[in-house]
Design a protein around this motif. Structure first.
Motif, PDB file in Angstrom:
ATOM      1  N   PHE A  98       0.775  -1.198  -0.140  1.00 17.25           N
ATOM      2  CA  PHE A  98       0.067  -0.179  -0.168  1.00 17.25           C
ATOM      3  C   PHE A  98       0.811   1.291   0.043  1.00 17.25           C
ATOM      4  O   PHE A  98       1.839   1.153   0.681  1.00 17.25           O
ATOM      5  N   ASP A  99       0.685   2.359  -0.887  1.00 16.89           N
ATOM      6  CA  ASP A  99       1.334   3.595  -0.895  1.00 16.89           C
ATOM      7  C   ASP A  99       1.038   4.457   0.369  1.00 16.89           C
ATOM      8  O   ASP A  99      -0.073   4.857   0.662  1.00 16.89           O
ATOM      9  N   PRO A 100       2.032   4.642   1.003  1.00 16.93           N
ATOM     10  CA  PRO A 100       1.812   5.539   2.400  1.00 16.93           C
ATOM     11  C   PRO A 100       1.273   6.897   1.902  1.00 16.93           C
ATOM     12  O   PRO A 100       0.673   7.478   2.918  1.00 16.93           O
ATOM     13  N   ALA A 101       1.534   7.254   0.872  1.00 18.27           N
ATOM     14  CA  ALA A 101       0.863   8.581   0.156  1.00 18.27           C
ATOM     15  C   ALA A 101      -0.591   8.517   0.297  1.00 18.27           C
ATOM     16  O   ALA A 101      -1.080   9.713   0.403  1.00 18.27           O
ATOM     17  N   GLN A 102      -1.080   7.388   0.232  1.00 21.99           N
ATOM     18  CA  GLN A 102      -2.600   7.170   0.251  1.00 21.99           C
ATOM     19  C   GLN A 102      -3.274   6.912   1.425  1.00 21.99           C
ATOM     20  O   GLN A 102      -4.300   7.059   1.795  1.00 21.99           O
ATOM     21  N   PHE A 103      -2.458   6.927   2.651  1.00 18.89           N
ATOM     22  CA  PHE A 103      -2.911   6.568   3.994  1.00 18.89           C
ATOM     23  C   PHE A 103      -3.775   7.598   4.503  1.00 18.89           C
ATOM     24  O   PHE A 103      -3.522   8.849   4.058  1.00 18.89           O
ATOM     25  N   GLY A 104      -5.012   7.386   4.805  1.00 18.74           N
ATOM     26  CA  GLY A 104      -5.939   8.266   5.438  1.00 18.74           C
ATOM     27  C   GLY A 104      -7.156   8.501   4.383  1.00 18.74           C
ATOM     28  O   GLY A 104      -8.157   9.134   4.256  1.00 18.74           O
ATOM     29  N   LYS A 105      -6.787   8.067   2.907  1.00 14.48           N
ATOM     30  CA  LYS A 105      -7.780   8.210   1.907  1.00 14.48           C
ATOM     31  C   LYS A 105      -8.406   6.969   1.539  1.00 14.48           C
ATOM     32  O   LYS A 105      -7.899   5.832   1.703  1.00 14.48           O
ATOM     33  N   CYS A 106      -9.696   7.105   1.441  1.00 16.65           N
ATOM     34  CA  CYS A 106     -10.541   5.850   1.373  1.00 16.65           C
ATOM     35  C   CYS A 106     -11.933   5.905   0.328  1.00 16.65           C
ATOM     36  O   CYS A 106     -12.120   7.220   0.139  1.00 16.65           O
ATOM     37  N   ASP A 107     -12.684   5.064   0.065  1.00 14.26           N
ATOM     38  CA  ASP A 107     -14.029   5.117  -0.644  1.00 14.26           C
ATOM     39  C   ASP A 107     -15.205   5.329   0.594  1.00 14.26           C
ATOM     40  O   ASP A 107     -16.185   5.575   0.113  1.00 14.26           O
ATOM     41  N   HIS A 108     -14.912   4.395   1.418  1.00 19.08           N
ATOM     42  CA  HIS A 108     -15.797   4.132   2.781  1.00 19.08           C
ATOM     43  C   HIS A 108     -15.043   3.945   3.738  1.00 19.08           C
ATOM     44  O   HIS A 108     -13.798   3.730   3.714  1.00 19.08           O
ATOM     45  N   ALA A 109     -15.795   4.059   4.841  1.00 18.85           N
ATOM     46  CA  ALA A 109     -15.170   4.145   6.167  1.00 18.85           C
ATOM     47  C   ALA A 109     -15.812   3.398   7.180  1.00 18.85           C
ATOM     48  O   ALA A 109     -17.251   3.372   6.920  1.00 18.85           O
ATOM     49  N   ILE A 110     -15.379   2.832   8.299  1.00 16.52           N
ATOM     50  CA  ILE A 110     -16.110   2.068   9.370  1.00 16.52           C
ATOM     51  C   ILE A 110     -15.878   2.902  10.550  1.00 16.52           C
ATOM     52  O   ILE A 110     -14.783   2.911  10.984  1.00 16.52           O
ATOM     53  N   GLN A 111     -16.737   3.452  11.406  1.00 18.86           N
ATOM     54  CA  GLN A 111     -16.655   4.001  12.716  1.00 18.86           C
ATOM     55  C   GLN A 111     -17.245   3.115  13.812  1.00 18.86           C
ATOM     56  O   GLN A 111     -18.060   2.460  13.689  1.00 18.86           O
ATOM     57  N   ARG A 112     -16.899   3.408  15.070  1.00 15.46           N
ATOM     58  CA  ARG A 112     -17.469   2.680  16.026  1.00 15.46           C
ATOM     59  C   ARG A 112     -19.036   3.487  16.274  1.00 15.46           C
ATOM     60  O   ARG A 112     -19.095   4.667  16.053  1.00 15.46           O
ATOM     61  N   GLU A 113     -19.703   2.909  17.087  1.00 21.32           N
ATOM     62  CA  GLU A 113     -21.200   3.613  17.048  1.00 21.32           C
ATOM     63  C   GLU A 113     -21.143   4.796  17.709  1.00 21.32           C
ATOM     64  O   GLU A 113     -21.961   5.470  17.311  1.00 21.32           O
ATOM     65  N   ASN A 114     -20.276   4.776  18.833  1.00 23.15           N
ATOM     66  CA  ASN A 114     -20.150   5.989  19.765  1.00 23.15           C
ATOM     67  C   ASN A 114     -19.005   6.953  19.250  1.00 23.15           C
ATOM     68  O   ASN A 114     -18.143   7.573  20.036  1.00 23.15           O
ATOM     69  N   HIS A 115     -18.798   6.919  17.997  1.00 22.98           N
ATOM     70  CA  HIS A 115     -17.438   7.676  17.306  1.00 22.98           C
ATOM     71  C   HIS A 115     -17.623   9.183  17.786  1.00 22.98           C
ATOM     72  O   HIS A 115     -18.688   9.930  17.965  1.00 22.98           O
ATOM     73  N   LYS A 116     -16.196   9.314  18.315  1.00 18.14           N
ATOM     74  CA  LYS A 116     -16.147  11.013  18.645  1.00 18.14           C
ATOM     75  C   LYS A 116     -14.963  11.500  17.821  1.00 18.14           C
ATOM     76  O   LYS A 116     -14.325  10.539  17.404  1.00 18.14           O
ATOM     77  N   PRO A 117     -15.202  12.883  17.605  1.00 17.37           N
ATOM     78  CA  PRO A 117     -14.103  13.270  16.809  1.00 17.37           C
ATOM     79  C   PRO A 117     -12.720  13.029  17.076  1.00 17.37           C
ATOM     80  O   PRO A 117     -12.438  12.937  18.425  1.00 17.37           O
ATOM     81  N   GLY A 118     -11.811  12.453  16.384  1.00 13.96           N
ATOM     82  CA  GLY A 118     -10.199  12.167  16.588  1.00 13.96           C
ATOM     83  C   GLY A 118     -10.361  10.455  16.742  1.00 13.96           C
ATOM     84  O   GLY A 118      -9.131  10.178  16.772  1.00 13.96           O
TER      85      GLY A 118
END
Length: 159
Positions: free
Chosen positions: A61-81
């Motif tokens: 995987f290209d580290p320059a692309q880390f943080g970029k995606c098409d979709h994401a998964i969060q915790r149900e009680n997601h908080k900023p950060g």
């Protein structure tokens, strides 16, 4: 970002081809699929300090692309950060997505919640959801059973 500076962007052996099945799996696990979210939260800077077998950079995987995606998964009680899981287009050109996430700091939530570093509970729930969708789409009724070894089994019955 004070103190120890570490980024542990990892990947697991899992291809996602059905977002509806993944969304169902996420709900079962207390997670939320964020369709169309183009970034996932991680440390934010690749430190080139992770060489474990599942390190995304070690797997091409290209580290320059880390943080970029098409979709994401969060915790149900997601908080900023809070760190998130990213779904990125498969590198082999096949349809679907691969799973990447920073499992350091708040990202350690995912291995802790999902059965270990390779997120086996996410894989199992996704597989079960795929099986249910397949059989239900063919007119069957499905039933989930947890075996004594904690494996999840989906059975299909004719109506």
């Amino acid at each position: 970002r004070e103190g120890i500076h570490i980024s542990h962007v990892a990947t697991i052996e899992m291809f996602v081809s059905d977002l509806d099945a993944l969304e169902s799996a996420c709900k079962q696990l207390g997670l939320v699929l964020k369709r169309g979210q183009s970034t996932y939260q991680w440390y934010g800077v690749w430190m080139n300090d992770y060489n474990a077998q599942r390190a995304a950079a070690m797997r091409g995987f290209d580290p320059a692309q880390f943080g970029k995606c098409d979709h994401a998964i969060q915790r149900e009680n997601h908080k900023p950060g809070d760190y998130e899981i990213g779904l990125v287009k498969r590198r082999d050109g096949q349809p679907g997505w691969e799973v990447v996430f920073d499992d350091f700091a708040s990202g350690n939530y995912f291995p802790a919640k999902l059965g270990g570093p390779d997120l086996p509970e996410l894989k199992n729930e996704y597989s079960a959801s795929m099986a249910e969708r397949y059989w239900q789409g063919r007119g069957y009724v499905t039933q989930r059973t947890y075996l004594p070894n904690n494996e999840l089994q989906v059975e299909a019955f004719r109506r």
